[in-house]
Design a protein around this motif. Structure first.
Motif, PDB file in Angstrom:
ATOM      1  N   GLU A 135      -2.142  -7.806   3.412  1.00  0.00           N
ATOM      2  CA  GLU A 135      -2.575  -6.403   3.505  1.00  0.00           C
ATOM      3  C   GLU A 135      -1.413  -5.505   3.914  1.00  0.00           C
ATOM      4  O   GLU A 135      -1.248  -4.399   3.396  1.00  0.00           O
ATOM      5  CB  GLU A 135      -3.719  -6.298   4.509  1.00  0.00           C
ATOM      6  N   LYS A 136      -0.596  -6.008   4.824  1.00  0.00           N
ATOM      7  CA  LYS A 136       0.569  -5.247   5.278  1.00  0.00           C
ATOM      8  C   LYS A 136       1.573  -5.069   4.139  1.00  0.00           C
ATOM      9  O   LYS A 136       2.130  -3.982   3.946  1.00  0.00           O
ATOM     10  CB  LYS A 136       1.211  -5.978   6.455  1.00  0.00           C
ATOM     11  N   ASP A 139       0.132  -2.645   1.523  1.00  0.00           N
ATOM     12  CA  ASP A 139       0.176  -1.269   2.007  1.00  0.00           C
ATOM     13  C   ASP A 139       1.562  -0.675   1.771  1.00  0.00           C
ATOM     14  O   ASP A 139       1.699   0.453   1.298  1.00  0.00           O
ATOM     15  CB  ASP A 139      -0.174  -1.235   3.489  1.00  0.00           C
ATOM     16  N   ARG A 140       2.579  -1.459   2.094  1.00  0.00           N
ATOM     17  CA  ARG A 140       3.942  -0.957   1.928  1.00  0.00           C
ATOM     18  C   ARG A 140       4.287  -0.785   0.454  1.00  0.00           C
ATOM     19  O   ARG A 140       4.855   0.232   0.039  1.00  0.00           O
ATOM     20  CB  ARG A 140       4.923  -1.917   2.594  1.00  0.00           C
ATOM     21  N   ARG A 143       2.369   2.160  -1.188  1.00  0.00           N
ATOM     22  CA  ARG A 143       2.939   3.466  -0.847  1.00  0.00           C
ATOM     23  C   ARG A 143       4.205   3.728  -1.649  1.00  0.00           C
ATOM     24  O   ARG A 143       4.437   4.853  -2.107  1.00  0.00           O
ATOM     25  CB  ARG A 143       3.222   3.544   0.648  1.00  0.00           C
ATOM     26  N   ARG A 763       5.922   6.208   4.077  1.00  0.00           N
ATOM     27  CA  ARG A 763       4.655   6.525   4.729  1.00  0.00           C
ATOM     28  C   ARG A 763       4.444   8.031   4.877  1.00  0.00           C
ATOM     29  O   ARG A 763       3.324   8.518   4.821  1.00  0.00           O
ATOM     30  CB  ARG A 763       4.591   5.853   6.106  1.00  0.00           C
ATOM     31  N   ASP A 767      -0.620   9.499   4.805  1.00  0.00           N
ATOM     32  CA  ASP A 767      -1.415   8.857   5.843  1.00  0.00           C
ATOM     33  C   ASP A 767      -2.768   8.426   5.286  1.00  0.00           C
ATOM     34  O   ASP A 767      -3.338   7.425   5.692  1.00  0.00           O
ATOM     35  CB  ASP A 767      -1.614   9.811   7.024  1.00  0.00           C
ATOM     36  N   GLU A 768      -3.257   9.193   4.353  1.00  0.00           N
ATOM     37  CA  GLU A 768      -4.497   8.815   3.674  1.00  0.00           C
ATOM     38  C   GLU A 768      -4.264   8.964   2.175  1.00  0.00           C
ATOM     39  O   GLU A 768      -3.867  10.017   1.699  1.00  0.00           O
ATOM     40  CB  GLU A 768      -5.656   9.734   4.108  1.00  0.00           C
ATOM     41  N   GLU A 770      -5.310   7.168  -1.893  1.00  0.00           N
ATOM     42  CA  GLU A 770      -6.120   6.257  -2.702  1.00  0.00           C
ATOM     43  C   GLU A 770      -5.542   6.245  -4.105  1.00  0.00           C
ATOM     44  O   GLU A 770      -5.269   7.286  -4.691  1.00  0.00           O
ATOM     45  CB  GLU A 770      -7.569   6.722  -2.761  1.00  0.00           C
TER      46      GLU A 770
END
Length: 1240
Positions: A135-136, A139-140, A143, A763, A767-768, A770
């Motif tokens: 998941e980490k 996420d990276r 982004r 990042r 922050d949010e 989709e």
């Protein structure tokens, strides 16, 4: 007369000579030398059941079989006496060797001190949760991809807005940077026109972010294809308004400095690319509209049936045009069309072999084609409740149609009461003199298709590519959704606009040239084909009257947005969080691996035809996998990833190879997978069971350093250290090395201290967020964030790096190390010269021992071992730790005995940190020492037995030290060092396999290239034909140049008006040149061959290779089965009797063979062998056919029809040949002059 005792004494000394290469040759030598003595000596003809002489003498015995006389110092030993003798001394020898090696290893590596440092500095150990770790990572990566997608969306949005508002007023006062026509740094290009001011000059300089190619990052440049007139109003208008995209390009780069090339491709054929660069391709055959990313974005996935007319009327040039037309259609297909380079080449080879015969029954073939496509619709659920859409087409290539087949279309291509036409029909009429044109044209017009008439070869590509905008009509007409399209991976060296530049910068670029220079030096010392193929491809450049020149080129695999998709170090995650022997891999919607540690695009310097279509089932293999067997567990993993699912599969018993396919291991592995949002790909991690689930935990180590008033960079002093990870995600400077970049960053941290603000990469501003797969995501265009600081890096990784530096600096301080006197004596006895350590965070440090230095060495330890946790000694030490935590992994270079120069052994030991009952791998420490000193130690130890009648110096015994993969570390024959034991003592190795001492691991390589053994090159008579051959090549060259001149000068318009220059895509520019200069070209009225197969030529050796499947048998020592006990072989088998014992604290075993017995000669090889599938031994691509039946996922965002589409008015038109009255009048004038003027 020579006495037996004297003769045997002399023979004993001769047996130990290095001139005797093997035990087999040793027996032959004994028999030869014994002949002279045998003639003067008599033997008692008394033999045992084995035919061996039982005559006993005080110090001798003899073998009375024939003339074979064997000297044995003492009576011949039977099995029982041999084993009982060895059992009493073998353990002593092994223990003595192991204890001394362990003492040496502990002293040199200071492993206990390192472990103490980790403990006293309060390092913790956390359990690593695979799902959370993935998941980490996702996420990276998500982004990062979001930034890339936003960059593309910004270009798209700006282009639409600018085009809508722009008003064209001519180009009198307009100029633009042209990739082909502009002055570059004051120098005129090859296609320079000094009579026009349309092309503005360019000032270019090298940039490391763009391969050190000459570029200008301040603006973009424009490329216009040769076949497009750049002053045409619609072309120059688009070039004008698109110039405003430069602002978007610049903002994108400031927002994301790691963004690579940016493009805007116009439908008229021009390409605006950023940064500006000179076009380094001549002749220029590039057209952006033929690139895979352009076609994929316009057409989406499609099912295509191609019908090629092979009747008797398709002879000569018509057949040549038809074959080239079909080949061109095939070139437009990609992985998303379920087409790969391999099966495309197979189709091309089959097409070239077609023979003309019979007649064409169009009703039958169209019926079969429609039924086939209908079956595909039903299989894939097109048009059902799932909403899946299928893009389908039939493409007909013919010179005529026998009759009307409207009833076939009405029956099979009209659904929903005739309101739906599921299949488009495209017709290509070939040849100049044709009939029934209207019938062929209406076949296309009635079925939402397009008609094209192809008169000659040079028209083929332009006419074929007209089908693309037809299929793209629904996408254009809906005008709302802009699907984000990701192509399959492709190598940057195959990009026509980059290829020549990349080869050039390898010659002049300092960074690339220095890396290549070091690689070539390393190649002489520790060559690894796997490492070379992971970095370089090769190409031979031929020049007239000059020797061929082999050149090496670095390469990457890219996606259509130029994101690196292949890198063994996994730059976005570096492998540091994943850990040693763990890895990340990415799978496409077609089940192909986009990134995987076992993906090998280049083999023997050749970019393989399957590099972007390697299936997951071909690289993930269970221990018991059989050739081309689809394991259910891997199929489950593959289907889940193809379908964008998330989950885990635990405890799979997997086998894998490493160290250039020379070593193998089997371990249980856990898999975690999830979709990679915003792409059609899925990402997964594979972790070893047990040690792969624990990681080191450190605190704010950098902040602690500030609080003590220290500068962080003090722990990175000296010159003998390197880093092998990418710690920074943005950089505004060009550093000479990663080490200097790191020091610059650490100095900045020390200066700013508490004012320094960490920022996770990509990042800021998200922050949010989709990202929906395949949907036109809204770009973040409200404000661009400029990454102008060094804050964009991984804080946790940096703290871990500094922590490791502190631990290592406390034990490995300085560039040299001087041990205490007692240890120094032991070190000198082994001539250990260097010690080293590599940490999990990416730091490598080495120290020279005592007086040894590398001032005269061009390569240091860091150059030779630059991959850190990916080096074989690192991986092997971790694996050895699972067997015995208190042990060393020792190795020698493969085939070291056959090479010149001293041999150095490597010993490595895994450092684990323990906390709360959990162990985490944190580093590997080791040292190097001379092999010759270990050999002397071995002979000394194995001779230390005062009461023993035999030793390893005796001719009766053959002694070996083997490593855990069966490679010879010590042998009485120096040339055996580094060889596989089965090649020297195959029978003994086979006996070890039967006794489960070693285990055979079968590794299947489905990416191999096999040499064509039938390719014998030129025959002896070819030299006689050389002058004629060169003469033929000369005339063919002249002819091809004349044809090229006609095409470039547009003189072909004198014959007819409907023609065009060729448009080539991908890497066809080179192929087109070779085709036009090939001796295969005959008269234009004759048929031309376009043969293409899976075969490739490794031009470095002029050898032919072809894709194949190979099997390699590798071996693994089962140390746990005889950890304390030894093993003796006594059976009456092929092998001679032997005993073995594990050397404690190592991965080695000591083997002693009774050399007084004969053995049947066997050889076990570790060389790859081509798999023979018997009656199913088809081409490589055909053997992969069953993979096509595995699940695949069609991409979303596909549009197949639109009510606004007027098919009958946009389906092509007949060609009208217009008479040119000027040429006609000129011709009449010439005839008049010839007839009347010359007669006067």
């Amino acid at each position: 007369m020579l006495g037996l005792k004297t003769w045997c004494s002399d023979l004993k000394r001769g047996l130990k000579s290095k001139n005797i290469l093997s035990s087999r040759k040793r027996v032959w030598r004994v028999r030869t030398l014994a002949a002279a003595w045998q003639n003067s000596t008599s033997c008692v003809d008394k033999k045992d059941r084995n035919g061996l002489c039982l005559l006993r003498q005080t110090e001798h015995s003899c073998d009375c079989v024939g003339v074979n006389i064997f000297c044995m110092f003492g009576a011949k030993l039977g099995h029982v006496s041999f084993i009982s003798l060895l059992k009493s001394i073998l353990e002593t020898w092994a223990d003595n060797l192991g204890e001394e090696l362990w003492k040496l290893g502990q002293g040199v590596t200071q492993a206990s001190d390192l472990k103490t440092q980790y403990k006293t500095r309060n390092a913790g150990v956390d359990e690593k949760d695979g799902s959370h770790l993935l998941e980490k990572i996702v996420d990276r990566v998500a982004r990062m991809l979001k930034w890339k997608i936003d960059a593309v969306q910004c270009i798209k949005t700006a282009a639409e807005d600018i085009a809508e508002q722009f008003e064209y007023e001519g180009y009198e006062n307009f100029s633009y940077p042209s990739t082909k026509h502009s002055l570059v740094n004051g120098e005129p290009p090859e296609e320079f026109d000094n009579e026009t001011t349309l092309y503005s000059p360019m000032m270019l300089g090298s940039d490391p972010q763009f391969y050190n190619i000459l570029v200008n990052t301040s603006y973009s440049a424009v490329h216009v294809p040769t076949n497009v007139y750049d002053k045409a109003p619609h072309v120059i208008e688009a070039i004008q308004w698109s110039e405003q995209l430069d602002d978007v390009f610049l903002r994108n780069r400031r927002s994301d400095p790691l963004l690579s090339w940016q493009y805007f491709a116009g439908s008229s054929g021009f390409l605006r690319h950023y940064p500006a660069m000179k076009w380094n391709q001549y002749p220029d055959l590039y057209d952006c509209r033929t690139r895979p990313w352009y076609i994929a974005a316009a057409t989406c996935s499609k099912d295509v049936v191609i019908l090629m007319d092979t009747t008797g009327s398709m002879t000569g040039m018509r057949h040549s045009i038809a074959k080239l037309t079909v080949n061109t259609i095939l070139d437009t297909l990609s992985n998303n069309d379920f087409a790969t380079l391999e099966n495309i080449n197979t189709f091309k080879a089959a097409i070239n072999a077609l023979e003309l015969e019979g007649y064409a029954n169009f009703s039958t073939v169209f019926t079969q084609a429609f039924k086939l496509l209908e079956q595909q619709r039903e299989t894939r659920g097109c048009g059902d409740e799932s909403g899946t859409l299928c893009n389908q087409a039939i493409m007909l290539v013919t010179d005529s149609v026998a009759g009307n087949i409207t009833e076939v279309f009405e029956k099979y291509n009209r659904l929903d009461n005739g309101t739906t036409i599921p299949v488009r029909v495209f017709t290509f009429l070939v040849g100049k003199e044709v009939t029934k044109v209207m019938e062929i044209m209406w076949m296309a017009c009635l079925n939402r298709g397009f008609y094209a008439h192809i008169h000659s070869l040079e028209e083929v590509r332009e006419q074929v590519f007209k089908y693309i905008p037809v299929i793209a009509r629904p996408l254009v007409l809906q005008g709302v959704v802009h699907p984000v399209v990701w192509t399959h991976a492709y190598a940057d060296i195959r990009d026509p606009k980059l290829d020549n530049w990349l080869w050039d910068v390898m010659e002049s670029g300092s960074d690339q040239k220095e890396r290549l220079s070091k690689h070539m030096q390393l190649k002489e010392l520790r060559f690894s084909q796997e490492k070379e193929d992971s970095m370089y491809t090769q190409k031979v450049f031929k020049k007239f009257r000059e020797p061929d020149k082999l050149r090496f080129q670095e390469y990457k695999l890219l996606t259509s947005v130029s994101i690196p998709a292949f890198n063994r170090k996994l730059e976005f995650e570096n492998g540091n969080y994943i850990g040693v022997n763990g890895y990340v891999f990415i799978v496409t919607n077609n089940g192909y691996v986009l990134l995987h540690p076992d993906l090998r695009p280049v083999v023997r310097g050749v970019l393989t035809s399957s590099y972007n279509s390697v299936d997951l089932t071909e690289v993930e293999l269970l221990e018991e996998s059989l050739p081309r067997e689809l394991d259910p567990e891997i199929l489950e993993l593959r289907e889940a990833m193809v379908n964008h699912s998330a989950g885990e599969i635990l405890g799979l018993n997997m086998k894998f190879q490493y160290d250039d396919m020379k070593r193998a291991y089997v371990e249980k592995r856990d898999y975690y997978y999830t979709p990679l949002k915003g792409t059609p790909f899925s990402i997964a991690i594979s972790l070893p069971e047990g040690y792969g689930h624990y990681q080191l935990r450190v605190g704010q180590e950098i902040q602690k350093t500030w609080m003590r008033g220290e500068r962080v960079e003090k722990y990175f002093e000296g010159k003998n250290w390197k880093v092998y990870c990418k710690y920074f995600y943005s950089s505004l400077y060009d550093f000479e090395s990663p080490e200097k970049e790191l020091l610059h960053f650490l100095a900045k941290i020390s200066d700013l201290k508490y004012d320094f603000k960490w920022q996770d990469p990509y990042r800021f501003g998200y922050d949010e967020y989709e990202i929906d797969d395949g949907v036109d995501n809204e770009a973040n265009t409200d404000g661009f964030i400029e990454m102008t600081s060094y804050n964009e890096c991984d804080e946790n990784l940096m703290n871990l790096l500094v922590f490791d530096a502190k631990v290592i600096n406390a034990v490995f301080h300085g560039d040299k190390w001087s041990p205490d006197d007692e240890l120094d004596e032991l070190i000198k006895s082994y001539n250990a010269s260097i010690r080293f350590i590599a940490s999990q965070s990416g730091l490598i440090k080495w120290q020279y021992i005592s007086d040894f230095d590398d001032e005269n060495e061009t390569l240091n330890f860091g150059d030779l071992n630059s991959n850190g946790i990916h080096e074989s000694w690192y991986k092997s030490a971790i694996l050895q730790h699972q067997v015995d935590p208190e042990s060393l992994f020792l190795s020698v270079p493969f085939e070291a005995g056959s090479k010149d120069g001293p041999i150095f052994m490597t010993a490595s030991h895994a450092i684990f940190s323990r906390d709360g009952g959990k162990d985490a791998a944190v580093a590997v420490a080791g040292f190097e020492f001379e092999h010759s000193t270990f050999y002397k130690k071995f002979m000394t130890v194995t001779s230390d037995c005062p009461d023993c009648e035999y030793s390893c110096e005796s001719p009766e015994w053959d002694c070996y030290v083997l490593d855990s993969n069966g490679y010879i570390i010590i042998s009485e024959v120096a040339n055996d060092t580094g060889r596989f034991f089965g090649e020297v003592e195959g029978a003994a190795m086979e006996a070890m396999l039967e006794a489960s001492i070693y285990k055979k691991i079968r590794i299947y390589d489905y990416q191999a290239l096999c040499k064509d053994e039938d390719d014998d090159g030129a025959n002896s008579a070819s030299i006689l034909l050389t002058p004629l051959h060169h003469l033929r090549l000369f005339f063919n060259w002249m002819f091809s140049e004349l044809v090229w001149l006609i095409l470039e000068s547009n003189l072909h318009h004198l014959w007819y008006t409907a023609s065009a220059n060729p448009i080539l895509s991908e890497d066809d520019a080179e192929d087109y040149i070779e085709y036009n200069s090939s001796p295969e070209i005959e008269s234009p009225d004759e048929e031309i061959s376009f043969e293409e197969t899976d075969w490739v030529v490794n031009k470095t050796k002029e050898e032919t290779y072809f894709p194949c499947d190979q099997k390699t048998n590798l071996y693994l020592l089962m140390q746990e089965s005889f950890f304390d006990e030894g093993y003796c072989h006594t059976s009456e088998s092929c092998s001679r009797p032997f005993c073995l014992k594990r050397i404690p604290h190592t991965n080695l075993i000591l083997v002693v063979i009774d050399g007084t017995y004969q053995t049947c000669y066997k050889k076990l090889s570790i060389s790859p062998k081509t798999l023979d599938y018997g009656s199913d031994n088809f081409t490589h691509s055909c053997r992969k056919l069953k993979l096509n039946n595995l699940p695949r996922r069609r991409l979303s965002g596909c549009f197949t029809e639109d009510p606004k589409e007027n098919t009958r008015h946009m389906c092509g038109s007949c060609v009208t040949i217009n008479m040119n009255f000027k040429i006609l009048l000129f011709s009449w004038f010439i005839l008049f002059v010839r007839r009347y003027v010359y007669t006067i």
